[in-house]
Design an enzyme around this catalytic site. Structure first.
Site, PDB file in Angstrom:
ATOM      1  N   LYS A  51       0.756  -1.278   0.115  1.00  0.00           N
ATOM      2  CA  LYS A  51       0.059  -0.177  -0.064  1.00  0.00           C
ATOM      3  C   LYS A  51       0.845   1.279   0.029  1.00  0.00           C
ATOM      4  O   LYS A  51       0.537   2.129  -0.638  1.00  0.00           O
ATOM      5  CB  LYS A  51      -0.895  -0.037   1.236  1.00  0.00           C
ATOM      6  CG  LYS A  51      -2.194  -1.097   0.977  1.00  0.00           C
ATOM      7  CD  LYS A  51      -2.943  -1.413   2.284  1.00  0.00           C
ATOM      8  CE  LYS A  51      -3.569  -2.560   2.168  1.00  0.00           C
ATOM      9  NZ  LYS A  51      -4.170  -2.907   3.516  1.00  0.00           N
ATOM     10  N   GLN A  95      -5.476  -1.702   9.416  1.00  0.00           N
ATOM     11  CA  GLN A  95      -4.927  -3.065   8.794  1.00  0.00           C
ATOM     12  C   GLN A  95      -5.427  -4.222   9.459  1.00  0.00           C
ATOM     13  O   GLN A  95      -5.056  -4.466  10.525  1.00  0.00           O
ATOM     14  CB  GLN A  95      -3.331  -3.236   8.678  1.00  0.00           C
ATOM     15  CG  GLN A  95      -2.721  -4.281   7.955  1.00  0.00           C
ATOM     16  CD  GLN A  95      -3.287  -4.387   6.314  1.00  0.00           C
ATOM     17  OE1 GLN A  95      -3.073  -3.480   5.848  1.00  0.00           O
ATOM     18  NE2 GLN A  95      -3.646  -5.535   6.052  1.00  0.00           N
ATOM     19  N   ASP A 118     -11.359   1.883   2.904  1.00  0.00           N
ATOM     20  CA  ASP A 118     -11.594   0.429   2.855  1.00  0.00           C
ATOM     21  C   ASP A 118     -12.830   0.123   2.380  1.00  0.00           C
ATOM     22  O   ASP A 118     -13.122  -1.067   2.097  1.00  0.00           O
ATOM     23  CB  ASP A 118     -11.174  -0.297   4.074  1.00  0.00           C
ATOM     24  CG  ASP A 118      -9.679  -1.294   4.052  1.00  0.00           C
ATOM     25  OD1 ASP A 118      -9.131  -1.347   3.001  1.00  0.00           O
ATOM     26  OD2 ASP A 118      -9.290  -1.353   5.200  1.00  0.00           O
TER      27      ASP A 118
END
Ligand code: NAD
Length: 285
Positions: A51, A95, A118
């Protein structure tokens, strides 16, 4: 058989996003993604690294907050609240997975939906559920699958699609996104009675389970489109998906490799969501 080359499609998308980021920067708007990492799980470290690289490639600013395994739900929520209130932050990502003592739904719920890049909050999932027209910050992995199919002009409308795996972050939203695009969907999971019967009838099989060789050549029909989302580690340390790529590729019309399929698409869609969130927050259409 044609390979669904996620790496290539993702790189094209990142190039396009870089142009958008450049033009935002000219207006003094600097898109920024903040990633919260708890602990040092090797898989999480590797995803975070990918990322960060994509941020560097597109010009999106990157900030990483690391926490020890012992963090509590409330401590994480406090951090998220501060990030929600910062004008220089446009995307917030925790995460996953987080350690057992942390209650993930509460952590997700704390993220401002406008910064939920997300696409895991109920608000963004709800928009995705309604129709493609309302999708704003959709979950990155299903969005990546859809984008890859679009790139190869694969119209799922009218297709029989079987999705294997029913998680909140992949299987369920992917089912909805395919259904909303006209596919007739079947979702299989650990309790499905006859997995083979369900994959064999499908024009499109998407598998997101995390079990190597779950889908074998005898379980798919000739000309199948196979999208393998699973990520597993082989004995030699190399990555593989949930399906037997070698034998299925002889039968399939399209197939994704692992690695180099859905993985890069997920990261590229995260970058796309971050740019979208930045534009939304700055009321730019
Ligand atoms: P999860 O563990 O949350 O869900 C797994 C799902 O598979 C569940 O619905 C379960 O019922 C189902 N399942 C388990 N065994 C099964 C079986 N034998 N037959 C049918 N269904 C079965 O997992 P997840 O977070 O959705 O991730 C799934 C896989 O996708 C993992 O390998 C993960 O690493 C990978 N993944 C990849 C990406 C990417 O970008 N490529 C993104 C997210 C997840």
């Amino acid at each position: 058989m044609e390979l669904l080359d996620g790496r290539k499609v993702a790189n094209d998308l990142l190039d396009t996003l870089k142009i958008e980021v450049d033009s935002l920067q000219k207006r003094d708007i600097l898109p920024k993604l903040v990633v919260i990492l708890v602990g040092d799980n090797p898989a999480s470290l590797s995803y975070v690294k990918q990322k960060r690289k994509a941020c560097e490639k597109t010009g999106i600013l990157w900030e990483q907050i690391n926490y020890d395994e012992s963090i509590t739900t409330n401590e994480l929520i406090d951090t998220i609240k501060k990030l929600n209130n910062r004008d220089d932050v446009h995307g917030i990502l925790v995460q996953l997975p987080v350690p057992e003592q942390v209650f993930t739904p509460d952590v997700i719920r704390a993220i401002d939906p406008k910064k939920d890049v997300d696409g895991f909050t109920a608000y963004n999932l709800g928009k995705m559920f309604l129709s493609p027209d309302f999708e704003d910050l959709p979950p990155c992995t299903p969005a990546g699958v859809i984008k890859m199919l679009d790139y190869y002009n694969i119209d799922v409308s009218g297709m029989d699609a079987t999705i294997v795996g029913a998680s909140n972050i992949v299987g369920k939203p992917l089912t909805t996104m395919l259904l909303n695009r006209g596919a007739t969907t079947t979702t299989c999971h650990i309790k499905t009675k006859d997995l083979k019967a369900n994959t064999l009838k499908a024009d499109l099989v998407c598998v997101a389970v995390g079990k190597r060789n779950l889908i074998t050549e005898d379980m798919v029909k000739d000309g199948v489109i196979l999208v393998d989302i699973g990520i597993n580690k082989k004995e030699d340390g190399k990555l593989c998906g949930d399906s037997d790529f070698e034998s299925i590729s002889k039968k399939a019309s399209y197939i994704t490799p692992v690695p180099g399929g859905v993985g890069p698409m997920t990261v590229a869609c995260l970058m796309e969501n971050t740019v979208k969130a930045t534009k939304n927050l700055n009321k730019i259409t």
